[in-house]
Write an enzyme that holds these catalytic residues in place. Structure first.
Site, PDB file in Angstrom:
ATOM      1  N   HIS A   6       0.509  -0.486   0.190  1.00 25.06           N
ATOM      2  CA  HIS A   6       0.110   0.274   0.340  1.00 25.06           C
ATOM      3  C   HIS A   6       0.756   0.954  -0.115  1.00 25.06           C
ATOM      4  O   HIS A   6       1.338   1.440   1.066  1.00 25.06           O
ATOM      5  CB  HIS A   6      -0.950  -0.149   0.713  1.00 25.06           C
ATOM      6  CG  HIS A   6      -2.117   0.876   1.193  1.00 25.06           C
ATOM      7  ND1 HIS A   6      -1.799   2.029   2.381  1.00 25.06           N
ATOM      8  CD2 HIS A   6      -2.570   1.434   0.722  1.00 25.06           C
ATOM      9  CE1 HIS A   6      -3.130   2.411   1.942  1.00 25.06           C
ATOM     10  NE2 HIS A   6      -3.672   2.692   1.139  1.00 25.06           N
ATOM     11  N   HIS A  47      -0.708  10.693  -2.373  1.00 24.32           N
ATOM     12  CA  HIS A  47      -2.106  10.339  -1.567  1.00 24.32           C
ATOM     13  C   HIS A  47      -2.519  12.029  -1.701  1.00 24.32           C
ATOM     14  O   HIS A  47      -3.667  11.886  -1.752  1.00 24.32           O
ATOM     15  CB  HIS A  47      -1.126   9.831   0.204  1.00 24.32           C
ATOM     16  CG  HIS A  47      -3.047   9.009   0.287  1.00 24.32           C
ATOM     17  ND1 HIS A  47      -3.665  10.107   0.848  1.00 24.32           N
ATOM     18  CD2 HIS A  47      -4.046   8.371  -0.080  1.00 24.32           C
ATOM     19  CE1 HIS A  47      -4.952   9.394   1.401  1.00 24.32           C
ATOM     20  NE2 HIS A  47      -5.158   7.927   1.311  1.00 24.32           N
TER      21      HIS A  47
HETATM   22  O1  G3P Z   1      -6.613   1.340  -3.121  1.00 26.56           O
HETATM   23  C1  G3P Z   1      -6.708   1.526  -1.378  1.00 26.56           C
HETATM   24  C2  G3P Z   1      -6.394   2.437  -0.753  1.00 26.56           C
HETATM   25  O2  G3P Z   1      -5.553   3.053  -0.970  1.00 26.56           O
HETATM   26  C3  G3P Z   1      -7.534   3.124  -0.660  1.00 26.56           C
HETATM   27  O3  G3P Z   1      -7.552   4.342   0.523  1.00 26.56           O
HETATM   28  O4  G3P Z   1      -6.711   6.229   1.311  1.00 26.56           O
HETATM   29  O5  G3P Z   1      -5.454   4.571   1.397  1.00 26.56           O
HETATM   30  O6  G3P Z   1      -5.646   6.075  -0.963  1.00 26.56           O
HETATM   31  P1  G3P Z   1      -6.021   5.379   0.253  1.00 26.56           P
HETATM   32 MG    MG Z   2      -5.056   4.202  -2.359  1.00 19.94          MG
END
Ligand code: G3P
Ligand code: MG
Length: 232
Positions: A6, A47
């Protein structure tokens, strides 16, 4: 169960940087997830639209030129990468989940994927594009039907995965807080993959194994791989 890094190995390295992505690859992640916005038509990997949390800049990405954004420090001296740089780094090593955060990302993404197929020998089967904005996904589907698409959701819908199937998606990407056995069952019955974010704890990893999900987004790919193995 697939281990999807992630924002790269973001528990140990600055998120969404080439360093975090390279480390996730070294740690044997099955896939990398990155977040993408468009600035001046270029896709960049970050992000938050606000710069303060992850860089030494201030304001939002939309208030600045691409040149300014690219000289910022996104942690440990790492710049904000472009999606093209990420594709070059990841290509052939593992698959890539591109999460579209920003508006106006569909068109530049299509151009970039076409270029990557030409210049890097990218196969579209190595890419999965996701978004909370399902309109963007439909736009992509119309232009490039063979592209694998994943609907992100932070809710548990009354009809479970039916709406995701109706949209013609490849996968549903669910919040750890809302995932349940019925959703997994329903998604699998409909031929959809189930990926869950963000799963870092031992108990949570074990629970996801029990539910039979297809993959987890984790900030600690190496550790999560071991814990997933132990929970089998
Ligand atoms: O793609 C999974 C996750 O990354 C979605 O939430 O806010 O961490 O981008 P976020
Ligand atoms: Mg994400």
């Amino acid at each position: 169960m697939q281990i999807i890094a992630h924002r790269g190995a973001s528990g140990e390295f600055p998120e969404n940087t080439l360093l975090a992505i390279a480390q996730a690859i070294l740690q044997g992640a099955d896939a990398i997830e990155v977040d993408v916005y468009a600035v001046e038509g270029e896709l960049i990997v970050i992000h938050d639209p606000k710069l303060e949390r992850t860089t030494n800049g201030s304001g939002t990405i939309y208030q600045h030129s691409l040149a300014y954004l690219q000289q910022l420090d996104a942690g440990e001296g790492e710049p904000i990468p472009t999606l093209w740089q990420v594709l070059k780094l990841v290509q052939g090593r593992c698959w890539l989940n591109i999460e579209l955060k920003g508006k106006d990302t569909a068109k530049p993404l299509l151009a970039l994927l076409a270029r990557a197929e030409q210049e890097l020998g990218l196969s579209l089967s190595e890419v999965l594009v996701s978004s909370f904005n399902h309109h963007l996904l439909l736009q992509l589907k119309q232009s490039l039907p063979q592209l694998r698409l994943g609907a992100l959701t932070a809710s548990l819908q009354v009809n479970y995965a039916q709406y995701v199937h109706d949209l013609g998606m490849y996968s549903v990407h669910c919040d750890l807080n809302f995932i349940d056995q019925q959703l997994v069952h329903d998604a699998h019955q409909l031929g959809l993959k189930v990926f869950v974010y963000t799963v870092d704890g031992l108990d949570e990893i074990s629970e996801m194994q029990q539910l039979g999900v297809d993959g987890i987004f984790t900030n600690y790919p190496a550790r999560s791989r071991i814990w997933a193995f132990e929970a089998e």
